[in-house]
Motif scaffolding. Structure first.
Motif, PDB file in Angstrom:
ATOM      1  N   TRP A   1       0.788  -1.236   0.079  1.00  0.00           N
ATOM      2  CA  TRP A   1       0.393   0.163   0.027  1.00  0.00           C
ATOM      3  C   TRP A   1       1.149   1.152  -0.376  1.00  0.00           C
ATOM      4  N   THR A   2       1.074   1.876  -0.579  1.00  0.00           N
ATOM      5  CA  THR A   2       2.292   2.835  -1.720  1.00  0.00           C
ATOM      6  C   THR A   2       2.170   3.231  -2.505  1.00  0.00           C
ATOM      7  N   THR A   3       2.637   4.282  -2.878  1.00  0.00           N
ATOM      8  CA  THR A   3       2.921   4.679  -4.145  1.00  0.00           C
ATOM      9  C   THR A   3       4.015   4.707  -5.218  1.00  0.00           C
ATOM     10  N   ARG A   4       4.970   3.587  -4.333  1.00  0.00           N
ATOM     11  CA  ARG A   4       5.663   3.152  -5.134  1.00  0.00           C
ATOM     12  C   ARG A   4       6.760   4.543  -5.925  1.00  0.00           C
ATOM     13  N   SER A   5       7.146   5.206  -4.841  1.00  0.00           N
ATOM     14  CA  SER A   5       8.186   6.208  -5.608  1.00  0.00           C
ATOM     15  C   SER A   5       9.197   5.852  -6.159  1.00  0.00           C
ATOM     16  N   SER A   6       9.839   6.685  -7.179  1.00  0.00           N
ATOM     17  CA  SER A   6      10.444   6.682  -8.170  1.00  0.00           C
ATOM     18  C   SER A   6      11.575   8.156  -8.382  1.00  0.00           C
ATOM     19  N   GLN A   7      11.586   8.432  -7.249  1.00  0.00           N
ATOM     20  CA  GLN A   7      12.052  10.081  -7.181  1.00  0.00           C
ATOM     21  C   GLN A   7      13.876   9.707  -7.292  1.00  0.00           C
ATOM     22  N   LEU A   8      14.143   8.851  -6.432  1.00  0.00           N
ATOM     23  CA  LEU A   8      15.166   8.126  -5.767  1.00  0.00           C
ATOM     24  C   LEU A   8      16.209   8.135  -7.625  1.00  0.00           C
ATOM     25  N   TYR A   9      14.682   7.757  -8.607  1.00  0.00           N
ATOM     26  CA  TYR A   9      15.800   7.342  -9.760  1.00  0.00           C
ATOM     27  C   TYR A   9      15.788   8.556 -10.802  1.00  0.00           C
ATOM     28  N   GLU A  10      14.529   9.330 -10.780  1.00  0.00           N
ATOM     29  CA  GLU A  10      14.897  10.558 -11.322  1.00  0.00           C
ATOM     30  C   GLU A  10      14.223  11.634 -11.275  1.00  0.00           C
ATOM     31  N   SER A  11      14.831  13.231 -10.584  1.00  0.00           N
ATOM     32  CA  SER A  11      13.722  14.124 -10.614  1.00  0.00           C
ATOM     33  C   SER A  11      13.651  15.476 -10.935  1.00  0.00           C
ATOM     34  N   ARG A  12      14.171  15.314 -12.262  1.00  0.00           N
ATOM     35  CA  ARG A  12      14.307  16.676 -12.659  1.00  0.00           C
ATOM     36  C   ARG A  12      12.967  16.242 -13.253  1.00  0.00           C
ATOM     37  N   LEU A  13      12.190  15.338 -13.950  1.00  0.00           N
ATOM     38  CA  LEU A  13      11.303  15.614 -14.814  1.00  0.00           C
ATOM     39  C   LEU A  13       9.620  15.156 -13.715  1.00  0.00           C
ATOM     40  N   LEU A  14       9.771  14.764 -12.691  1.00  0.00           N
ATOM     41  CA  LEU A  14       8.926  13.930 -11.844  1.00  0.00           C
ATOM     42  C   LEU A  14       8.772  15.890 -10.917  1.00  0.00           C
ATOM     43  N   ARG A  15      10.136  17.008 -10.640  1.00  0.00           N
ATOM     44  CA  ARG A  15       9.742  17.360 -10.530  1.00  0.00           C
ATOM     45  C   ARG A  15       8.661  19.239 -10.955  1.00  0.00           C
ATOM     46  N   ILE A  16       8.117  18.971 -12.330  1.00  0.00           N
ATOM     47  CA  ILE A  16       7.316  19.445 -13.195  1.00  0.00           C
ATOM     48  C   ILE A  16       6.318  18.719 -13.361  1.00  0.00           C
ATOM     49  N   GLY A  17       6.051  17.393 -13.539  1.00  0.00           N
ATOM     50  CA  GLY A  17       5.225  16.678 -13.844  1.00  0.00           C
ATOM     51  C   GLY A  17       4.274  16.501 -12.383  1.00  0.00           C
ATOM     52  N   SER A  18       5.147  15.958 -11.986  1.00  0.00           N
ATOM     53  CA  SER A  18       3.675  15.506 -10.884  1.00  0.00           C
ATOM     54  C   SER A  18       3.365  16.764  -9.785  1.00  0.00           C
ATOM     55  N   PRO A  19       3.724  18.095  -9.745  1.00  0.00           N
ATOM     56  CA  PRO A  19       3.063  19.396  -9.418  1.00  0.00           C
ATOM     57  C   PRO A  19       1.408  19.462 -10.063  1.00  0.00           C
TER      58      PRO A  19
END
Length: 260
Positions: free
Chosen positions: A52-70
């Motif tokens: 029961w988790t988001t299965r976060s992948s932030q450790l693998y890549e954060s640049r695109l995640l900072r744009i797309g997730s918000p």
């Protein structure tokens, strides 16, 4: 005495004229979806708590995640609030507080369109990231792929229905059909004939949403129904060293010889 024959001129009721397909789609399917949604979450929490988790992948890549997730989360939050307001709150309530149907319709269409495009843009970035970044793609499960496909379908159909009915077409007031049907399902008095003449894009959008809620309990979307409330009351974790001599002498440097 002559007995005359009385011919009824009353048209058959709408309920009687409702087809079997309408009953299956707009009565049976919603209740099946609710059952799968509730029981699926119970099963997931009962037997898969560690999943029961988001299965976060932030450790693998954060640049695109900072744009797309918000962008995605901001848009989906506005979309959710708009759907709650449009489906749950009757139009007579908003008119009672001085909001005319025209003003509500214009505001809802404008905000809904902006929120929908924000959600779709954020989702596109997240899918692009998941497909092009190797470690993120390796951590993507089949359930994740299914969730992204169904979620994209729901958003695209919702935007298409909004654009086709209110921007390209002459407008459509779903609060007179879809909203009463939605409330009738939860009041245990489903009224399928309300959906019989609804534009096809609105019908497809509703059916795709039912599909999304069916797969919801078995994907990472379960994290939307939880909050880390336990962190507020959980006690601190105290770490103690087993080395009794810790703190009694200066530590050695890495290259110095340590006596046995």
């Amino acid at each position: 005495m002559i007995r005359g024959t009385v011919v009824s001129t009353v048209a058959p009721s709408t309920e009687q004229s409702t087809g079997v397909v309408d009953v299956l789609l707009w009565v049976a399917l919603p209740y099946v979806t609710i059952a799968v949604f509730v029981l699926g979450h119970y099963w997931r929490y009962r037997y898969d708590k560690f999943g029961w988790t988001t299965r976060s992948s932030q450790l693998y890549e954060s640049r695109l995640l900072r744009i797309g997730s918000p962008l995605f989360h901001f848009g989906i939050l506005l979309v959710l609030l708009g759907h709650v307001g449009g489906l749950v709150i009757p139009d007579r309530w908003t008119e009672a507080i001085g909001v005319s149907e025209h003003a509500y319709h214009v505001t809802a269409v404008a905000l809904g369109t902006v929120a929908g495009f924000c959600t779709l843009a954020g989702l596109a970035i997240l899918i692009y990231r998941r497909r092009t970044v190797g470690p993120v793609f390796s951590a993507t499960t089949r359930n994740d792929k299914l969730m992204y496909a169904v979620l994209t379908l729901v958003i695209v159909l919702g935007l298409a229905a909004t654009v086709a009915a209110n921007i390209v077409g002459g407008g459509y007031n779903y609060r007179e059909t879809v909203s009463p049907w939605f409330r009738s399902v939860f009041s245990l008095r489903p009224d399928p004939h309300l959906m019989a003449d609804v534009p096809i894009l609105f019908q497809l959008h509703a059916l795709s949403a039912l599909l999304l809620f069916c797969v919801w309990p078995f994907t990472r979307l379960v994290h939307m129904l939880t909050a880390p409330v336990g962190y507020l009351t959980r006690p601190y974790i105290v770490y103690r060293s087993r080395d009794e001599r810790l703190g009694t002498r200066a530590p050695h440097r890495g290259w110095e010889h340590r006596p046995g």
